[in-house]
Motif scaffolding. Structure first.
Motif, PDB file in Angstrom:
ATOM      1  N   ARG A   1      35.981 -64.303  70.452  1.00  0.00           N
ATOM      2  CA  ARG A   1      37.379 -64.635  70.705  1.00  0.00           C
ATOM      3  C   ARG A   1      37.541 -65.219  72.101  1.00  0.00           C
ATOM      4  O   ARG A   1      37.023 -64.664  73.075  1.00  0.00           O
ATOM      5  CB  ARG A   1      38.234 -63.380  70.542  1.00  0.00           C
ATOM      6  CG  ARG A   1      39.704 -63.635  70.778  1.00  0.00           C
ATOM      7  CD  ARG A   1      40.545 -62.653  70.012  1.00  0.00           C
ATOM      8  NE  ARG A   1      41.925 -62.661  70.463  1.00  0.00           N
ATOM      9  CZ  ARG A   1      42.850 -61.845  69.978  1.00  0.00           C
ATOM     10  NH1 ARG A   1      42.535 -60.964  69.054  1.00  0.00           N
ATOM     11  NH2 ARG A   1      44.086 -61.896  70.427  1.00  0.00           N
TER      12      ARG A   1
ATOM     13  N   HIS B   1      43.941 -66.255  69.276  1.00  0.00           N
ATOM     14  CA  HIS B   1      45.270 -65.901  68.761  1.00  0.00           C
ATOM     15  C   HIS B   1      46.246 -66.475  69.772  1.00  0.00           C
ATOM     16  O   HIS B   1      46.182 -66.136  70.941  1.00  0.00           O
ATOM     17  CB  HIS B   1      45.407 -64.385  68.635  1.00  0.00           C
ATOM     18  CG  HIS B   1      46.618 -63.958  67.852  1.00  0.00           C
ATOM     19  ND1 HIS B   1      47.899 -64.321  68.209  1.00  0.00           N
ATOM     20  CD2 HIS B   1      46.745 -63.212  66.729  1.00  0.00           C
ATOM     21  CE1 HIS B   1      48.755 -63.808  67.321  1.00  0.00           C
ATOM     22  NE2 HIS B   1      48.080 -63.133  66.417  1.00  0.00           N
TER      23      HIS B   1
ATOM     24  N   TYR C   1      55.422 -54.849  61.640  1.00  0.00           N
ATOM     25  CA  TYR C   1      55.374 -54.082  62.888  1.00  0.00           C
ATOM     26  C   TYR C   1      56.542 -53.113  63.041  1.00  0.00           C
ATOM     27  O   TYR C   1      57.152 -53.028  64.107  1.00  0.00           O
ATOM     28  CB  TYR C   1      55.293 -55.035  64.094  1.00  0.00           C
ATOM     29  CG  TYR C   1      54.121 -55.981  64.012  1.00  0.00           C
ATOM     30  CD1 TYR C   1      52.830 -55.479  63.907  1.00  0.00           C
ATOM     31  CD2 TYR C   1      54.298 -57.359  63.990  1.00  0.00           C
ATOM     32  CE1 TYR C   1      51.743 -56.339  63.795  1.00  0.00           C
ATOM     33  CE2 TYR C   1      53.212 -58.227  63.885  1.00  0.00           C
ATOM     34  CZ  TYR C   1      51.946 -57.703  63.790  1.00  0.00           C
ATOM     35  OH  TYR C   1      50.871 -58.548  63.690  1.00  0.00           O
TER      36      TYR C   1
ATOM     37  N   ARG D   1      52.864 -61.154  60.941  1.00  0.00           N
ATOM     38  CA  ARG D   1      54.322 -61.266  60.971  1.00  0.00           C
ATOM     39  C   ARG D   1      54.834 -62.311  59.972  1.00  0.00           C
ATOM     40  O   ARG D   1      55.802 -62.073  59.249  1.00  0.00           O
ATOM     41  CB  ARG D   1      54.752 -61.661  62.390  1.00  0.00           C
ATOM     42  CG  ARG D   1      56.248 -61.652  62.628  1.00  0.00           C
ATOM     43  CD  ARG D   1      56.580 -62.219  64.012  1.00  0.00           C
ATOM     44  NE  ARG D   1      55.847 -61.566  65.081  1.00  0.00           N
ATOM     45  CZ  ARG D   1      56.196 -60.409  65.635  1.00  0.00           C
ATOM     46  NH1 ARG D   1      57.288 -59.795  65.240  1.00  0.00           N
ATOM     47  NH2 ARG D   1      55.458 -59.875  66.591  1.00  0.00           N
TER      48      ARG D   1
END
Ligand SMILES: *Cc1c(COP(=O)(O)O)cnc(C)c1O
Length: 377
Positions: free
Chosen positions: A133, A176, A357, A256
């Motif tokens: 990442r 991300h 969330y 999300r």
């Protein structure tokens, strides 16, 4: 938005206390919209956004893969019907014994962001695929993921070199761009970094195969957001720009964007008061707050649409707070929330866009309040 199915459920079942109701039809629509927007990318649903078994089963049946962060999430995805080949262990921070357990369960795709984690994976999951990442600046995101995850691209090159040297399959790069990302060009900058890692390693004979483009796809709260299609186009042009006609395998990890708009929280006004007789500003206390599932109101980052039966009446500014005895349990104060002047104690309010969330962020029993109940319909 509360769908008719959600409204009907609430009207007929009249659940007592705050609860989340998720409409699976909306989740299925979101999944198909992602498939259509990015037809060449595999979809790894980020389980942490909402791990309700019904949601995982639906997505598994639609062909989704799963991004998980723990052995428990891996087991949830498997229980929902996903084979190990469709699950990645995407957390960059893992205990070595959890890596070993995941490997035993058949997981072969792991995230890393430093040499120390590569060493753990090499010992506990020999020969597995790893992706490294890289950091992003999170600009344009309403819930940025800061500097906790990822390393600079120059270091990612060393990390993947090390993976190869230790017998792992140096498989790709991930990033991300920050959650609730509303800037379409965020992926362009991150893909430019990914491309540099690909090129440098290719010169040394290490051929990476995959870019994991993460989550960040937004859900509509108070402001409109671009549709999945617009994200698809922006991402595809960025891939073309940086990788030409050698676009690697890609995956996305929506959380999300997959479930946010599928859920609505029903809550009740417990108290409306003022701090001085002459104050204009009302304090509205709901039966749900930061500890009951609305943790993303931290720093007033996420502003949920709140719907009441009196929305045609004149509105005035309110501080919105939760029911617990912690003074941090205030959702909106710096930017007060306009609510009807006619709002009354006992009124029901719907908090929209709360499918992601919320249940997972609810505390176990702070002040004796039970965790957020959820109904998936
Ligand atoms: C949380 C998370 C996601 C999902 O992010 P959203 O912004 O909710 O889409 C994706 N990938 C990883 C690695 C994550 O930690």
């Amino acid at each position: 938005m509360a769908t008719q199915r959600i409204l009907d459920f609430l009207a007929t079942r009249r659940p007592n206390g705050p609860c989340l109701v998720v409409d699976l039809d909306v989740v299925a629509d979101n999944y198909r919209a992602f498939e259509k927007a990015l037809p060449d990318s595999r979809i790894y649903y980020a389980v942490k956004a909402n791990p309700a078994p019904e949601i995982l089963r639906l997505l598994a049946s639609l062909g989704s893969s799963f991004d998980t962060a723990s052995v428990a999430e891996i087991e949830m995805a498997m229980d929902a019907g996903a084979p190990a080949s469709r699950i990645s262990f995407g957390n960059t921070i893992k205990k070595e014994r959890d890596i070993a357990r995941a490997f035993e369960l058949g997981i072969r795709l792991f995230a890393v962001d430093c040499a120390e984690e590569v060493e753990k994976v090499a010992r506990a999951a020999p020969g597995a695929r790893v992706f490294c990442r890289v950091l992003t600046d999170g600009e344009g995101a309403e819930w940025p993921l800061s500097r906790k995850f990822g390393c600079v691209p120059a270091m990612a090159i060393d990390v993947l070199r090390k993976a190869k040297a230790l017998g792992l399959d140096a498989y790709g790069v991930s990033f991300h761009v920050g959650s609730q990302q509303t800037h379409l060009d965020a992926w362009d900058r991150a893909l430019a970094d990914a491309r540099r890692v690909f090129s440098t390693l290719a010169d040394e004979g290490i051929v990476l195969k995959m870019v994991n483009m993460g989550g960040g796809f937004p859900t509509r709260y108070l402001r409109d957001v671009p549709a999945a299609e617009a994200y698809g186009q922006a991402i595809f042009s960025a891939l073309r720009k940086h990788f030409g006609n050698r676009i690697p395998e890609t995956i996305i990890e929506p959380g999300r964007g997959m479930v946010g708009n599928a859920g609505v929280i029903k809550s009740e006004v417990v108290l409306i008061s003022k701090k001085a007789e002459e104050d204009e500003l009302r304090w509205v206390y709901l039966d749900i707050g930061k500890f009951g599932g609305l943790a993303e109101t931290m720093d007033e980052a996420i502003r949920y649409p709140i719907v009441t039966a009196r929305d045609r009446d004149e509105k005035g500014a309110c501080v919105l707070a939760g029911p617990t005895c912690d003074s941090a349990d205030v959702m909106y104060e710096k930017t007060p929330y306009p609510l009807p002047l006619s709002l009354t104690i006992g009124d029901e309010v719907l908090i929209e866009g709360t499918g992601a969330y919320t249940t997972t962020y609810a505390s176990v029993a702070f002040n004796g309040f039970e965790p957020l109940r959820s109904y998936v319909i």
